[in-house]
Enzyme design. Sequence first.
Site, PDB file in Angstrom:
ATOM      1  N   ASP A  40     -29.243  -8.011  13.342  1.00 58.00           N
ATOM      2  CA  ASP A  40     -30.119  -7.029  12.848  1.00 58.00           C
ATOM      3  C   ASP A  40     -29.575  -6.931  11.172  1.00 58.00           C
ATOM      4  OD1 ASP A  40     -31.901  -5.108  11.984  1.00 58.00           O
ATOM      5  OD2 ASP A  40     -31.123  -3.730  13.347  1.00 58.00           O
ATOM      6  N   TRP A  50     -28.065   2.330  15.171  1.00 60.19           N
ATOM      7  CA  TRP A  50     -29.395   2.870  14.978  1.00 60.19           C
ATOM      8  C   TRP A  50     -29.789   3.601  15.977  1.00 60.19           C
ATOM      9  CZ3 TRP A  50     -34.386   0.095  14.773  1.00 60.19           C
ATOM     10  CH2 TRP A  50     -35.583   0.939  14.319  1.00 60.19           C
ATOM     11  N   LYS A  67     -36.448  -1.927   3.070  1.00 59.15           N
ATOM     12  CA  LYS A  67     -35.576  -1.242   2.262  1.00 59.15           C
ATOM     13  C   LYS A  67     -35.217  -2.118   1.096  1.00 59.15           C
ATOM     14  CE  LYS A  67     -34.479   0.612   6.139  1.00 59.15           C
ATOM     15  NZ  LYS A  67     -34.958   1.841   6.944  1.00 59.15           N
TER      16      LYS A  67
HETATM   17  C1  LMR Z   1     -33.199   4.827   9.423  1.00 56.31           C
HETATM   18  O1  LMR Z   1     -32.459   4.558  10.169  1.00 56.31           O
HETATM   19  O2  LMR Z   1     -33.445   6.040   8.840  1.00 56.31           O
HETATM   20  C2  LMR Z   1     -34.353   3.853   8.981  1.00 56.31           C
HETATM   21  O3  LMR Z   1     -34.032   2.496   9.678  1.00 56.31           O
HETATM   22  C3  LMR Z   1     -35.708   4.438   9.226  1.00 56.31           C
HETATM   23  C4  LMR Z   1     -35.879   4.420  10.614  1.00 56.31           C
HETATM   24  O4  LMR Z   1     -37.215   3.934  11.104  1.00 56.31           O
HETATM   25  O5  LMR Z   1     -35.362   5.073  11.458  1.00 56.31           O
END
Ligand code: LMR
Length: 438
Positions: free
Chosen positions: A246, A165, A287
């Site tokens: 996570d 992420w 989510k």
């Molecule tokens: C994403 O990966 O798009 C979500 O988790 C929103 C974010 O805060 O990045």
Amino acid sequence: MYKTQLLKAPQFKQQALNLRSLSQSAPCKKFGEIPLAPPDKILGISEAYVNDSNPNKINLGVGAYRDNSGKPIIFPSVKEAEKILLQKETEKEYTGINGSKNFQNIVKNFIFNNSGKDANGKQLIDDNRIVTAQTISGTGSLRVIADFLNRFYSSKKILVPKPTWANHVAVFKDAGLEPEFYAYYETSKNDLDFDNLKKSLESQPNESVVLLHACCHNPTGMDLTNEQWDEVLQIIQDKKFFPLVDMAYQGFASGKPFQDIELIRKLTKLANENKIPSFALCQSFAKNMGLYGERTGSISIITPNADASKAIESQLKKLIRPIYSSPPIHGSKIVEVIFDEQSGLLPQWLEELDKVVGRLNDVRQKLYEKLDKSNYNWDHLLKQRGMFVYTGLTPEQVQKLRNEYSVYATEDGRFSISGINENNVDYLANAINEVIKN
Ligand code: LMR
């Protein structure tokens, strides 16, 4: 033994360190000289999308659910819970620094006891080996645990999958940890890179922190199989790594939150056997309950014993209080109402979540069917799970989609597929088919 490791830095030393770093900080720049920061890699996409006047524009950036008409939703069960709150709520007092006991118990029971199905998790709860604190959603929980590890854990090194992420590295770095990638995905093959994953973990120093995505890996949507998890957990034991899980998308793999926690069940078993005496879990209801802006999540630390839990809970509170004092209450109260047997809303929520995931699976399939496969293999799209497809498109192709078709996605080729619906799937597939031609 482990306790002293986890609570290594004595409090006195820590305070001295803080004072020193304050006096050493660089002089403040004049405000007129502060450089412009780049837009956020994910949220910046939504900002650019809003400013595009093309009526056919599509936002596949942020991981937030949209329905078949392209609109965000509020789960009907959440609306019902809010109605109940409106009638029954009598005060807006602060909750505890670590949230309400009720919220903490709900999270523990929901995730670790798996509502009665995980005997190991139940044992950990009964033995007071789980410390849970409500946090400001998933990002907040990551930041709190990162600060905590920086303060108390023996190693600053945190191993994160490549890719991960977009915000993980920034959260960990800002907290003073030292993130380093481990192999996860082979872009040229559009597949997991499991052999290298194991090798790169094995090459890391003992006691590193290792970040694991519980399910629906963000951004690739590719998860490990049960057997692969077992192999990784063996490496974690051999290397004495501290696992940090996570779990932002619980429920989005199978449509059923109780089924998507195989990794947690494996960890609770190992914790009970004292083979992995401690680990931590960051989760949120952003989510799976659609509580995005309510910022409702938690951090749970599984500790070696009840005494360690007491100390760790006190230190978590001490850490949170100077940052934001206590978490917001509206989202957590919604969760509390949904899980309250008297409201009867739990089965409704589970059904609604299942439908949301069903729609995502439908659009994944529809997009796959419409893509040109004469020179391009798209089979990986069907192996991936959750909110995203990881297309394998190059940054140049993503840029072309944006410039020529007003299709907005993150640079790494991740598409948040809830932005796809029956009105735009043909337009999108056509745009991709054109872009991969050249
Ligand atoms: C994403 O990966 O798009 C979500 O988790 C929103 C974010 O805060 O990045």
